[in-house]
Design a protein around this motif. Structure first.
Motif, short mmCIF file in Angstrom:
data_model
loop_
_atom_site.label_atom_id
_atom_site.label_comp_id
_atom_site.label_asym_id
_atom_site.label_seq_id
_atom_site.Cartn_x
_atom_site.Cartn_y
_atom_site.Cartn_z
N PHE A 5 32.49 14.55 40.53
CA PHE A 5 33.34 15.71 40.30
C PHE A 5 34.79 15.25 40.17
O PHE A 5 35.19 14.21 40.71
N THR A 6 35.58 16.04 39.47
CA THR A 6 37.00 15.72 39.36
C THR A 6 37.66 15.86 40.73
O THR A 6 37.11 16.50 41.64
N GLU A 7 38.84 15.29 40.85
CA GLU A 7 39.55 15.40 42.13
C GLU A 7 39.83 16.85 42.48
O GLU A 7 39.73 17.26 43.65
N PHE A 12 38.56 21.41 45.90
CA PHE A 12 38.16 22.80 46.06
C PHE A 12 36.94 22.89 46.97
O PHE A 12 36.89 23.74 47.86
N ARG A 13 35.95 22.02 46.77
CA ARG A 13 34.77 22.04 47.63
C ARG A 13 35.16 21.76 49.09
O ARG A 13 34.67 22.41 50.01
N SER A 14 36.03 20.81 49.29
CA SER A 14 36.46 20.46 50.65
C SER A 14 37.14 21.65 51.33
O SER A 14 36.84 21.97 52.49
N THR A 49 37.14 39.03 51.61
CA THR A 49 37.93 37.89 52.11
C THR A 49 37.98 36.78 51.08
O THR A 49 39.00 36.11 50.91
N LEU A 50 36.88 36.57 50.36
CA LEU A 50 36.87 35.57 49.29
C LEU A 50 37.85 35.96 48.19
O LEU A 50 38.59 35.13 47.67
N ALA A 51 37.81 37.24 47.82
CA ALA A 51 38.68 37.72 46.76
C ALA A 51 40.15 37.54 47.13
O ALA A 51 40.97 37.15 46.29
N ALA A 52 40.47 37.79 48.38
CA ALA A 52 41.85 37.65 48.83
C ALA A 52 42.34 36.21 48.72
O ALA A 52 43.53 35.96 48.53
N LYS A 53 41.40 35.25 48.83
CA LYS A 53 41.76 33.84 48.72
C LYS A 53 41.65 33.33 47.28
O LYS A 53 41.90 32.15 47.02
N GLY A 54 41.25 34.20 46.36
CA GLY A 54 41.09 33.79 44.97
C GLY A 54 39.81 33.04 44.71
O GLY A 54 39.69 32.33 43.69
N TRP A 55 38.83 33.17 45.59
CA TRP A 55 37.60 32.40 45.50
C TRP A 55 36.38 33.23 45.09
O TRP A 55 35.26 32.72 45.13
N LEU A 56 36.58 34.45 44.68
CA LEU A 56 35.44 35.23 44.24
C LEU A 56 35.16 35.00 42.75
O LEU A 56 34.01 34.87 42.33
N THR A 57 36.22 34.94 41.95
CA THR A 57 36.07 34.71 40.51
C THR A 57 36.99 33.59 40.04
O THR A 57 37.83 33.78 39.15
N PRO A 58 36.87 32.40 40.62
CA PRO A 58 37.80 31.33 40.26
C PRO A 58 37.65 30.87 38.81
O PRO A 58 38.60 30.32 38.24
N HIS A 59 36.49 31.11 38.20
CA HIS A 59 36.21 30.62 36.86
C HIS A 59 36.59 31.63 35.77
O HIS A 59 36.52 31.30 34.59
N TRP A 60 36.96 32.84 36.15
CA TRP A 60 37.33 33.83 35.15
C TRP A 60 38.71 33.52 34.58
O TRP A 60 39.56 32.92 35.26
N PRO A 61 38.99 33.96 33.36
CA PRO A 61 40.34 33.80 32.81
C PRO A 61 41.37 34.52 33.68
O PRO A 61 41.08 35.57 34.27
N TRP A 72 32.82 24.32 36.30
CA TRP A 72 32.39 23.47 37.41
C TRP A 72 32.86 24.00 38.75
O TRP A 72 32.12 23.95 39.75
N GLN A 73 34.08 24.51 38.82
CA GLN A 73 34.53 25.07 40.09
C GLN A 73 33.70 26.29 40.47
O GLN A 73 33.39 26.49 41.64
N HIS A 74 33.34 27.07 39.45
CA HIS A 74 32.45 28.19 39.69
C HIS A 74 31.14 27.72 40.30
O HIS A 74 30.61 28.33 41.24
N PHE A 75 30.61 26.61 39.80
CA PHE A 75 29.32 26.16 40.31
C PHE A 75 29.43 25.49 41.67
O PHE A 75 28.49 25.55 42.47
N VAL A 76 30.54 24.86 41.94
CA VAL A 76 30.78 24.37 43.30
C VAL A 76 30.69 25.53 44.29
O VAL A 76 30.06 25.44 45.34
N LEU A 77 31.33 26.63 43.93
CA LEU A 77 31.28 27.83 44.76
C LEU A 77 29.84 28.30 44.94
O LEU A 77 29.41 28.60 46.06
N GLY A 78 29.08 28.35 43.84
CA GLY A 78 27.70 28.80 43.92
C GLY A 78 26.85 27.92 44.80
O GLY A 78 26.04 28.41 45.60
N GLU A 79 27.00 26.61 44.68
CA GLU A 79 26.22 25.69 45.52
C GLU A 79 26.50 25.90 47.00
O GLU A 79 25.57 25.98 47.82
#
Length: 379
Positions: A5-7, A12-14, A49-61, A72-79
């Motif tokens: 994965f990219t840095e 983001f996963r970390s 709470t995810l939405a407030a952190k910007g982590w609900l739809t990180p892959h959307w425009p 890929w960030q979207h899929f990291v979230l999904g995993e």
């Protein structure tokens, strides 16, 4: 080739794991039960709470309330979510394919009205595809949408509609052409479930708390503005939507985590030295990894902006095999203890039962693979 994965994605996963571990320390889907009121209430609060952190739809425009971070960030979230039993509940449908479908095919008014509540975690959507005589063959659906003035009148029935009892909207397929038109006479409607003439009835299940429903439509009137895309051109939307749905739930991540827990259980029970059990663990691990690699191929296509390919069907079938292998292993090694409610064996076996049905049956995926990838003649 570089498979890492990219840095930015690794960072983001970390950050995500550091947040999720304490946040979900006392939550397990097996204890709350899929579809239960406790599970749904927890999911509604959690996604906010995810939405407030910007982590609900990180892959959307960014212009539609997303983070603009890509596939890929979207899929990291999904995993990470599915590894922990998918605490987002039905929200994974919203963010994985309902929202992107509206972004691609919706009018500016539909985008302005329907997307912000999703990005804020305020709404649930359900999927109105299957019917009593049109489950795996969606082209045979009979629910009708008849044009009447400035709107449509809907009549028909949907079945196996997960979360319809809790949802605010339904991503609905209806026939606007004739039955003879087949796929060419289908349209998509974005249906508010509080529309007069819409009735939701429970379907009791045997693998856990209630989650399935039937949806009956009796002279339900909707404005023409609720149609997504062109009339009779819904199959293109469905085809793209299903390709996203096939890999939208990375079940292998949860199966792999359960497998780790089973290995620890066997080690404590003194069973892990058995060559036969080691072989079973090895086979299950291989299936989890094969599913992951096949899913990554699909995500790579998506990240590069390619049209959805039949590879999604391979990935979907591989995930079913992984879930089933871990479920069978749990029953074999844990014996009667796997029957204890909420045990790892019980939870995984229940998940494996649904794995081959949800998001398209396993048998349907095999048919699609034989036809579209192997190019075998129809039997």
């Amino acid at each position: 080739m570089e498979f890492a994965f990219t840095e930015a994605d690794a960072a983001f996963r970390s950050d995500l794991v550091a947040y999720l571990e304490p946040e979900l320390a006392h939550w397990t889907r097996s204890e709350f039960g899929l579809g239960s009121a406790v599970f749904t209430d927890f999911s509604r609060e959690f996604v906010r709470t995810l939405a407030a952190k910007g982590w609900l739809t990180p892959h959307w425009p960014v212009e539609y309330g997303g983070g603009g971070q890509g596939a890929w960030q979207h899929f990291v979230l999904g995993e990470e979510m599915w590894m922990r039993g998918e605490p987002r509940g039905p929200q994974y449908m919203n963010v994985n394919w309902v929202g992107p479908a509206i972004i691609k095919y919706g009018t500016e008014e539909q985008k302005r009205t329907l997307l912000p509540p999703i990005t804020r975690g305020e709404v649930f959507w359900c999927q109105g595809f299957s019917e009593p005589e049109a489950g795996t063959d969606l082209a045979a659906l009979r629910t009708r949408a008849v044009r009447d003035g400035d709107g449509y009148v809907l009549n028909g029935q949907k079945i196996w509609t997960s979360y319809a009892n809790e949802a605010d909207y339904c991503f609905l397929l209806a026939r606007t052409g004739t039955v003879a038109d087949g796929r060419d006479g289908i349209s998509v409607f974005l249906l508010p479930l509080d529309t007069p003439g819409v009735e939701v009835r429970r379907i009791e299940g045997f693998v856990g708390a209630h989650s399935f429903n039937e949806v009956f439509l009796t002279d339900a009137r909707v404005p023409a503005e609720s149609r997504l895309g062109e009339e009779n051109k819904g199959w293109e939307i469905v085809r793209r939507t299903l390709a996203y749905e096939r890999v939208g739930a990375p079940r292998y991540a949860r199966a792999a985590r359960v497998l780790d827990g089973l290995a620890e259980w066997c080690r404590n029970a003194g069973l892990l030295a058995d060559p036969g059990i080691q072989e079973q663990f090895g086979n299950a691990r291989v299936l989890c990894e094969a599913a992951r690699v096949l899913v990554y191929r699909v995500i790579d296509e998506r990240a590069k902006g390619k049209e959805p390919s039949p590879m999604a069907y391979q990935a979907r079938a591989a995930m079913v095999l992984a879930e089933r292998a871990v479920g069978d292993l749990a029953l074999d090694v844990m014996g009667s203890e796997a029957l204890v409610e909420h045990s790892p064996g019980d939870a995984q076996f229940r998940n494996s039962l649904g794995a081959g049905i949800a998001a398209g049956s396993y048998e349907t995926q095999l048919n699609l693979i034989s036809r579209l990838i192997l190019e075998l003649p129809k039997g």
